[in-house]
Scaffold this motif. Structure first.
Motif, PDB file in Angstrom:
ATOM      1  N   ILE A 178      40.076  76.257 -26.338  1.00 22.90           N
ATOM      2  CA  ILE A 178      40.350  77.581 -26.932  1.00 22.90           C
ATOM      3  C   ILE A 178      39.246  77.893 -27.953  1.00 22.90           C
ATOM      4  O   ILE A 178      38.658  78.972 -27.953  1.00 22.90           O
ATOM      5  CB  ILE A 178      41.741  77.610 -27.603  1.00 22.90           C
ATOM      6  N   TRP A 214      44.523  86.276 -21.919  1.00 19.85           N
ATOM      7  CA  TRP A 214      43.128  85.988 -21.512  1.00 19.85           C
ATOM      8  C   TRP A 214      42.369  85.319 -22.653  1.00 19.85           C
ATOM      9  O   TRP A 214      41.653  84.334 -22.464  1.00 19.85           O
ATOM     10  CB  TRP A 214      42.437  87.300 -21.111  1.00 19.85           C
ATOM     11  N   LEU A 215      42.550  85.856 -23.872  1.00 21.69           N
ATOM     12  CA  LEU A 215      41.808  85.368 -25.032  1.00 21.69           C
ATOM     13  C   LEU A 215      42.144  83.907 -25.341  1.00 21.69           C
ATOM     14  O   LEU A 215      41.277  83.130 -25.719  1.00 21.69           O
ATOM     15  CB  LEU A 215      42.114  86.259 -26.241  1.00 21.69           C
ATOM     16  N   TYR A 216      43.415  83.537 -25.184  1.00 22.19           N
ATOM     17  CA  TYR A 216      43.840  82.201 -25.607  1.00 22.19           C
ATOM     18  C   TYR A 216      43.930  81.179 -24.478  1.00 22.19           C
ATOM     19  O   TYR A 216      44.116  79.998 -24.755  1.00 22.19           O
ATOM     20  CB  TYR A 216      45.207  82.276 -26.301  1.00 22.19           C
ATOM     21  N   ARG A 256      35.652  78.391 -26.354  1.00 22.79           N
ATOM     22  CA  ARG A 256      35.532  79.716 -25.738  1.00 22.79           C
ATOM     23  C   ARG A 256      35.212  80.760 -26.806  1.00 22.79           C
ATOM     24  O   ARG A 256      34.400  81.669 -26.587  1.00 22.79           O
ATOM     25  CB  ARG A 256      36.820  80.099 -25.008  1.00 22.79           C
ATOM     26  N   GLN A 257      35.867  80.621 -27.971  1.00 19.10           N
ATOM     27  CA  GLN A 257      35.644  81.607 -29.037  1.00 19.10           C
ATOM     28  C   GLN A 257      34.207  81.529 -29.571  1.00 19.10           C
ATOM     29  O   GLN A 257      33.592  82.564 -29.852  1.00 19.10           O
ATOM     30  CB  GLN A 257      36.669  81.402 -30.161  1.00 19.10           C
ATOM     31  N   ILE A 306      39.200  92.970 -29.552  1.00 15.02           N
ATOM     32  CA  ILE A 306      39.287  92.074 -28.389  1.00 15.02           C
ATOM     33  C   ILE A 306      38.553  92.663 -27.192  1.00 15.02           C
ATOM     34  O   ILE A 306      37.827  91.966 -26.485  1.00 15.02           O
ATOM     35  CB  ILE A 306      40.756  91.829 -27.975  1.00 15.02           C
ATOM     36  N   LEU A 315      34.849  91.988 -26.739  1.00 15.70           N
ATOM     37  CA  LEU A 315      34.325  90.629 -26.561  1.00 15.70           C
ATOM     38  C   LEU A 315      33.815  90.457 -25.129  1.00 15.70           C
ATOM     39  O   LEU A 315      34.361  91.064 -24.200  1.00 15.70           O
ATOM     40  CB  LEU A 315      35.435  89.605 -26.839  1.00 15.70           C
ATOM     41  N   PRO A 365      41.206  84.134 -33.735  1.00 16.23           N
ATOM     42  CA  PRO A 365      39.890  84.210 -33.085  1.00 16.23           C
ATOM     43  C   PRO A 365      38.982  85.264 -33.692  1.00 16.23           C
ATOM     44  O   PRO A 365      37.771  85.037 -33.806  1.00 16.23           O
ATOM     45  CB  PRO A 365      40.209  84.578 -31.629  1.00 16.23           C
ATOM     46  N   LEU A 367      45.682  89.311 -24.763  1.00 15.71           N
ATOM     47  CA  LEU A 367      45.861  88.108 -25.582  1.00 15.71           C
ATOM     48  C   LEU A 367      45.965  86.831 -24.740  1.00 15.71           C
ATOM     49  O   LEU A 367      45.450  85.788 -25.115  1.00 15.71           O
ATOM     50  CB  LEU A 367      47.088  88.238 -26.496  1.00 15.71           C
ATOM     51  N   MET A 417      32.013  83.161 -26.972  1.00 16.53           N
ATOM     52  CA  MET A 417      32.181  84.621 -27.031  1.00 16.53           C
ATOM     53  C   MET A 417      31.428  85.187 -28.228  1.00 16.53           C
ATOM     54  O   MET A 417      30.770  86.221 -28.135  1.00 16.53           O
ATOM     55  CB  MET A 417      33.655  84.987 -27.189  1.00 16.53           C
ATOM     56  N   VAL A 444      48.704  77.418 -30.033  1.00 12.15           N
ATOM     57  CA  VAL A 444      48.350  78.546 -30.894  1.00 12.15           C
ATOM     58  C   VAL A 444      49.417  78.731 -31.980  1.00 12.15           C
ATOM     59  O   VAL A 444      49.106  78.990 -33.156  1.00 12.15           O
ATOM     60  CB  VAL A 444      48.173  79.831 -30.048  1.00 12.15           C
TER      61      VAL A 444
END
Ligand SMILES: Cc1ncc(C[n+]2csc(CCOP(=O)(O)OP(=O)(O)O)c2C)c(N)n1
Ligand code: SF4
Ligand code: SF4
Ligand code: SF4
Lengths: 90, 299
Positions: free
Chosen positions: B28, A44-46, B31-32, B5, B8, B182, A42, B35, B219
């Motif tokens: 943020i 890494w994802l954010y 990046r999504q 996750i 990805l 995400p 998580l 991806m 977030v």
């Protein structure tokens, strides 16, 4: 090709550090307690800055050259194993 | 079509060392998007924070082909670009990534025109709820009562509901999304990339300096917006409108967190008192009613 001379000013190419060594902006350093990390990815994802690598073995590694110390990773970590440690002046 | 996750792509689509503020929601979100499309896309970006974030020439932090264009022109430039790439036999997605000022005010005519022509674009409104790059001026999507430098006592006007405005353009795909969800957002971008015509996604992206909250809460604030019901995740896909899974439970008002939990973390709402909070809750109910009625209409 002379007429293409100017494109070098119009065209930028991907490279790290386009705004400098942003790690110097940091006041708090995120430190991962690797023993307690559940490797969920998580952080890494954010991470806004993309300064966390999620490795093959699913552990995470932070690139301190560019990490800005925002603390988003520590906030989203579900088991709270990232400590924000005050940077000391050198 | 659930996404995990660990499935990805882990490529570095954003090169670290950008010019964004710490905790920036736009990175943020970007990046999504990258991806979601595995970096196979072209980006069109009008003036705003996202034109400054990639840093200084001759380097850029963006790892996908990007064209930076004047403020009001991104839907028009993207319309031309997509025609050109289609003529060359390239079916890849052309994505506009634009701020709320660019979308709801200054570039609104161009956006409306591109939607009316049903251009084959994915348009993502990355909404930080003010003109952030020029120092926090109120835009068409800044919410009622929010402080900005041009609304020092709180904005007196209502926000424009951009996703509903775009829905009424009768385009094939309209959705709302949030940087805190995400997997929902990535699924929506992927779905949009499979549809021909104009696709509009309204992405909530709260900004620490502009909304005045701690850098680490980006977030958390976006998540609280969904949990309090002030931001509703929904999707309209070719005739059918549904509430998206992360928002589904908040149809029931009693399941929503108190609005104050979202407001009290943001300096921009520091002047919202108890009376205003009640009026705010009524506005949220009214929005939910509209969306729920629409979901009955577009079944
Ligand atoms: C025609 C024109 N007017 C004004 C500006 C100055 N300007 C540059 S960025 C910006 C704010 C952009 O706000 P928004 O679209 O909300 O994006 P954000 O910066 O919040 O991501 C403004 C007013 C400009 N570049 N061009
Ligand atoms: S502190 Fe911010 S920039 Fe640094 S690793 Fe964590 S999320 Fe990324
Ligand atoms: S969010 Fe926390 S538990 Fe998950 S990978 Fe990062 S440090 Fe480990
Ligand atoms: S002002 Fe907000 S949106 Fe703009 S770069 Fe800073 S954090 Fe990102």
């Amino acid at each position: 090709m002379a007429d293409l001379e100017f494109t070098k000013y119009l065209l930028s190419r991907p490279a790290p550090g386009s705004a400098g060594a942003t790690g110097t902006w940091r006041t708090y350093r995120p430190v991962v307690n690797q023993d307690k990390c559940i490797k969920c990815g998580l952080c890494w994802l954010y991470c806004p800055e993309d300064t966390i690598d999620w490795l093959e073995d699913k552990s995470v590694r932070i690139n301190y050259d560019y990490c800005k110390g925002c603390g988003v990773c520590a906030e989203v970590c579900p088991v709270k194993v990232i400590d924000m440690v005050k940077e000391t002046v050198v | 079509m659930s996404i995990r996750i660990d499935q990805l792509p882990r490529d570095k689509f954003i090169m670290p060392g950008t010019a964004a503020c710490p905790g920036c929601p736009l990175l943020i979100g970007l990046r999504q998007v990258m991806m979601a499309l595995n970096g196979k896309m072209s980006l069109v970006i009008p003036a705003g924070c996202s034109s400054v974030i990639p840093g200084m020439s001759p380097a850029t932090s963006y790892g996908v082909p990007t064209i930076h264009v004047p403020f009001a022109s991104s839907p028009a430039v993207a319309s031309g670009l997509v025609s050109a790439v289609r003529m060359r036999g390239n079916n890849g997605p052309v994505v506009v990534w634009a701020g709320d000022g660019a979308s709801s005010d200054i570039g609104f005519a161009a956006l409306s025109g591109a939607a009316a022509r049903n251009e084959d674009l994915i348009y993502i409104l990355a909404d930080n709820e003010a003109y952030m790059n020029t120092g926090i001026q109120a835009s068409g999507t800044t919410p009622w009562m929010a402080w900005t430098t041009t609304s020092p006592n709180g904005k007196t006007e209502e926000r424009k509901e951009m996703a509903l405005i775009m829905l009424m353009h009768k385009i094939p795909y309209v959705a709302t999304a949030s940087i805190a969800y995400p997997l929902d957002f990535i699924a929506k971008v992927r779905k949009a990339s499979q549809i021909r015509g104009f696709k509009f996604i309204h992405l909530y992206a709260p900004c620490p300096p502009g909304l005045k909250f701690d850098d680490s809460y980006t977030v958390k604030i976006a998540q609280l917006a969904v949990e309090t019901g002030i931001w509703v995740l929904w999707e309209y896909n070719q005739g059918k409108l549904t509430i998206s899974p992360p928002s589904a439970m908040y149809k029931d008002k009693s399941k929503r967190k108190p609005l104050s939990e979202y407001m009290k973390l943001q300096g921009r709402f520091s002047k919202v008192g108890e009376d205003a909070m009640k009026i705010y809750e009524a506005k949220i109910d009214a929005y939910w009613n509209t969306i729920l009625k629409l979901s009955e209409l577009y079944k």
